[in-house]
Design a protein around this motif. Structure first.
Motif, PDB file in Angstrom:
ATOM      1  N   GLU A 103       0.808  -0.998  -0.018  1.00 26.90           N
ATOM      2  CA  GLU A 103       0.034  -0.018  -0.027  1.00 26.90           C
ATOM      3  C   GLU A 103       0.702   1.300   0.110  1.00 26.90           C
ATOM      4  N   ALA A 104       0.359   2.163  -0.839  1.00 29.42           N
ATOM      5  CA  ALA A 104       1.039   3.260  -0.741  1.00 29.42           C
ATOM      6  C   ALA A 104       0.940   4.176   0.298  1.00 29.42           C
ATOM      7  N   LYS A 105       2.139   5.024   0.583  1.00 32.63           N
ATOM      8  CA  LYS A 105       1.722   6.001   1.802  1.00 32.63           C
ATOM      9  C   LYS A 105       0.517   6.869   1.678  1.00 32.63           C
ATOM     10  N   PRO A 106      -0.263   7.136   2.259  1.00 33.77           N
ATOM     11  CA  PRO A 106      -1.494   8.314   2.130  1.00 33.77           C
ATOM     12  C   PRO A 106      -1.076   9.571   1.910  1.00 33.77           C
ATOM     13  N   TRP A 107      -1.546  10.396   0.933  1.00 36.94           N
ATOM     14  CA  TRP A 107      -1.537  11.776   0.840  1.00 36.94           C
ATOM     15  C   TRP A 107      -1.710  12.661   2.079  1.00 36.94           C
ATOM     16  N   LYS A 108      -0.717  13.578   2.712  1.00 33.99           N
ATOM     17  CA  LYS A 108      -1.266  14.215   3.676  1.00 33.99           C
ATOM     18  C   LYS A 108      -1.870  15.531   3.230  1.00 33.99           C
ATOM     19  N   LEU A 109      -3.113  15.935   3.902  1.00 34.40           N
ATOM     20  CA  LEU A 109      -3.715  17.206   3.375  1.00 34.40           C
ATOM     21  C   LEU A 109      -3.702  18.175   4.589  1.00 34.40           C
ATOM     22  N   LEU A 110      -3.317  19.445   4.458  1.00 37.68           N
ATOM     23  CA  LEU A 110      -3.616  20.334   5.640  1.00 37.68           C
ATOM     24  C   LEU A 110      -4.995  20.882   5.211  1.00 37.68           C
ATOM     25  N   ILE A 111      -6.054  20.923   6.028  1.00 36.37           N
ATOM     26  CA  ILE A 111      -7.328  21.832   5.830  1.00 36.37           C
ATOM     27  C   ILE A 111      -7.219  22.891   6.804  1.00 36.37           C
ATOM     28  N   VAL A 112      -7.527  23.984   6.090  1.00 34.73           N
ATOM     29  CA  VAL A 112      -7.351  25.126   7.029  1.00 34.73           C
ATOM     30  C   VAL A 112      -8.847  26.124   6.734  1.00 34.73           C
ATOM     31  N   GLU A 113      -9.684  25.729   7.743  1.00 32.58           N
ATOM     32  CA  GLU A 113     -10.953  26.178   7.831  1.00 32.58           C
ATOM     33  C   GLU A 113     -11.279  26.690   9.041  1.00 32.58           C
ATOM     34  N   ASP A 114     -11.881  27.871   9.294  1.00 31.70           N
ATOM     35  CA  ASP A 114     -12.317  28.413  10.852  1.00 31.70           C
ATOM     36  C   ASP A 114     -13.842  27.925  11.062  1.00 31.70           C
ATOM     37  N   GLU A 115     -14.445  27.557  10.141  1.00 33.43           N
ATOM     38  CA  GLU A 115     -15.933  27.271  10.532  1.00 33.43           C
ATOM     39  C   GLU A 115     -15.896  25.591  10.895  1.00 33.43           C
ATOM     40  N   PRO A 116     -16.152  25.398  12.219  1.00 35.51           N
ATOM     41  CA  PRO A 116     -15.846  24.162  12.764  1.00 35.51           C
ATOM     42  C   PRO A 116     -16.769  23.105  11.983  1.00 35.51           C
ATOM     43  N   GLU A 117     -17.831  23.161  11.679  1.00 34.72           N
ATOM     44  CA  GLU A 117     -18.703  22.457  10.760  1.00 34.72           C
ATOM     45  C   GLU A 117     -18.170  21.966   9.681  1.00 34.72           C
ATOM     46  N   LEU A 118     -17.886  22.824   8.826  1.00 32.73           N
ATOM     47  CA  LEU A 118     -17.321  22.690   7.454  1.00 32.73           C
ATOM     48  C   LEU A 118     -15.851  21.987   7.611  1.00 32.73           C
ATOM     49  N   ALA A 119     -15.123  22.405   8.418  1.00 34.78           N
ATOM     50  CA  ALA A 119     -13.685  21.755   8.835  1.00 34.78           C
ATOM     51  C   ALA A 119     -13.809  20.276   9.097  1.00 34.78           C
ATOM     52  N   MET A 120     -14.776  20.251   9.983  1.00 35.06           N
ATOM     53  CA  MET A 120     -15.068  18.511  10.342  1.00 35.06           C
ATOM     54  C   MET A 120     -15.568  17.702   9.284  1.00 35.06           C
ATOM     55  N   GLY A 121     -16.726  18.311   8.534  1.00 35.66           N
ATOM     56  CA  GLY A 121     -17.164  17.609   7.168  1.00 35.66           C
ATOM     57  C   GLY A 121     -15.985  17.421   6.324  1.00 35.66           C
ATOM     58  N   LEU A 122     -15.203  18.363   5.933  1.00 33.15           N
ATOM     59  CA  LEU A 122     -14.047  18.269   5.232  1.00 33.15           C
ATOM     60  C   LEU A 122     -13.427  17.092   5.628  1.00 33.15           C
ATOM     61  N   ARG A 123     -12.614  16.867   6.955  1.00 38.25           N
ATOM     62  CA  ARG A 123     -11.921  16.140   7.435  1.00 38.25           C
ATOM     63  C   ARG A 123     -12.442  14.719   7.246  1.00 38.25           C
ATOM     64  N   ASP A 124     -13.537  14.576   7.678  1.00 37.92           N
ATOM     65  CA  ASP A 124     -14.459  13.351   7.573  1.00 37.92           C
ATOM     66  C   ASP A 124     -14.336  12.815   6.173  1.00 37.92           C
ATOM     67  N   ASN A 125     -14.758  13.774   5.206  1.00 37.99           N
ATOM     68  CA  ASN A 125     -14.882  13.286   3.657  1.00 37.99           C
ATOM     69  C   ASN A 125     -13.452  12.704   3.134  1.00 37.99           C
ATOM     70  N   PHE A 126     -12.416  13.486   3.334  1.00 38.43           N
ATOM     71  CA  PHE A 126     -11.052  13.090   2.912  1.00 38.43           C
ATOM     72  C   PHE A 126     -10.503  12.074   3.690  1.00 38.43           C
ATOM     73  N   GLU A 127     -10.789  11.692   4.925  1.00 44.46           N
ATOM     74  CA  GLU A 127     -10.163  10.746   5.627  1.00 44.46           C
ATOM     75  C   GLU A 127     -10.863   9.357   5.069  1.00 44.46           C
ATOM     76  N   MET A 128     -12.287   9.547   4.819  1.00 41.41           N
ATOM     77  CA  MET A 128     -12.854   8.275   4.041  1.00 41.41           C
ATOM     78  C   MET A 128     -12.309   7.903   2.871  1.00 41.41           C
ATOM     79  N   GLU A 129     -11.906   9.389   2.072  1.00 36.91           N
ATOM     80  CA  GLU A 129     -11.102   8.861   0.952  1.00 36.91           C
ATOM     81  C   GLU A 129      -9.820   8.424   0.916  1.00 36.91           C
ATOM     82  N   GLY A 130      -9.383   8.283   2.353  1.00 34.94           N
ATOM     83  CA  GLY A 130      -7.868   7.552   2.439  1.00 34.94           C
ATOM     84  C   GLY A 130      -6.972   8.512   2.566  1.00 34.94           C
ATOM     85  N   PHE A 131      -7.036   9.827   2.899  1.00 35.62           N
ATOM     86  CA  PHE A 131      -6.077  10.769   3.230  1.00 35.62           C
ATOM     87  C   PHE A 131      -5.993  10.917   4.654  1.00 35.62           C
ATOM     88  N   SER A 132      -4.491  11.270   4.890  1.00 36.76           N
ATOM     89  CA  SER A 132      -4.210  11.794   6.119  1.00 36.76           C
ATOM     90  C   SER A 132      -4.259  13.260   6.298  1.00 36.76           C
TER      91      SER A 132
END
Ligand code: CA
Length: 229
Positions: free
Chosen positions: A2-31
């Motif tokens: 398995e390849a190393k997962p891509w590491k993504l930095l998400i910069v977002e100050d609205e907590p709900e949007l930040a959380m939603g982005l994190r969840d979605n990208f983690e589900m897609e296999g990102f770190s």
């Protein structure tokens, strides 16, 4: 394997949007690492060295634009995708001028965002990885082949850019004349190793304060060169 997962930095100050982005990208296999303001974004990107930054424009402390500019000034060369409000056409231009690679307008479809992030990561091959580089007073832009020293054009030739690119990609490591011949000249030209020394000498005239006592491209006894920027 398995390849190393891509590491993504998400910069977002609205907590709900930040959380939603994190969840979605983690589900897609990102770190995922996250920051909630512009200052945190800069320190987090420098510490964590993510493969890509998703950067909201409207942020507390430093705006997304300021954070983007700061990151590029510090030599961060990975893709930056700005998240901007739909109406802010001028924001898009500003973002791209400050070194962002792309923008996505809010509200966006998460599926489209994931696809665009993946496209940037795929395009970001090792060679393209070095879009910009700075050391001392020297600033290099490998996309436009423009190089400046304290803001003045260095007059580098394409060959000199390719030499610098190779040396920078191997900074801190010994680089032999044969390595440079193979990767900068190509195997077909059959130049002699002396050619490399001549080009290094010219390059030093352009980038070193004291070409006879180089600080950036040092000569290694018998083996070749080493870039120390
Ligand atoms: Ca915001």
């Amino acid at each position: 394997m398995e390849a190393k997962p891509w590491k993504l930095l998400i910069v977002e100050d609205e907590p709900e949007l930040a959380m939603g982005l994190r969840d979605n990208f983690e589900m897609e296999g990102f770190s995922v690492v996250a920051a909630a303001d512009g200052e945190q974004a800069v320190s987090c990107a420098m510490d964590e060295q993510p493969d890509l930054v998703l950067l909201d424009v409207m942020l507390p402390r430093l705006s997304g634009f300021e954070a983007c500019r700061e990151l590029r000034q510090r030599g961060f060369s990975k893709p930056i995708v700005m998240l901007t409000a739909r109406s802010q056409e001028s924001d898009i231009v500003t973002g791209l001028e400050l070194g962002a690679d792309d923008y996505v307008t809010k509200p966006f479809s998460i599926r489209e965002l994931v696809a665009r992030v993946r496209a940037h990561l795929r395009r970001h091959t090792p060679k393209a990885e070095l879009d910009r580089y700075e050391f001392g007073e020297i600033s290099l832009d490998f996309r436009n082949y423009s190089g400046t020293r304290a803001g003045l054009d260095l007059g580098l030739s394409p060959r000199e850019f390719e030499m610098l690119r190779y040396l920078i990609q191997h900074r801190g490591e010994p680089v032999t004349r044969e390595d440079l011949l193979e990767h900068v000249w190509g195997l077909h030209d059959y130049p002699i190793t002396r050619t490399v020394d001549n080009h290094i000498a010219k390059l030093r005239q352009k980038i070193e304060d004291e070409p006879a006592e180089p600080r950036w491209i040092v000569t290694l006894h018998r083996s070749g060169y080493k870039f120390l920027g």
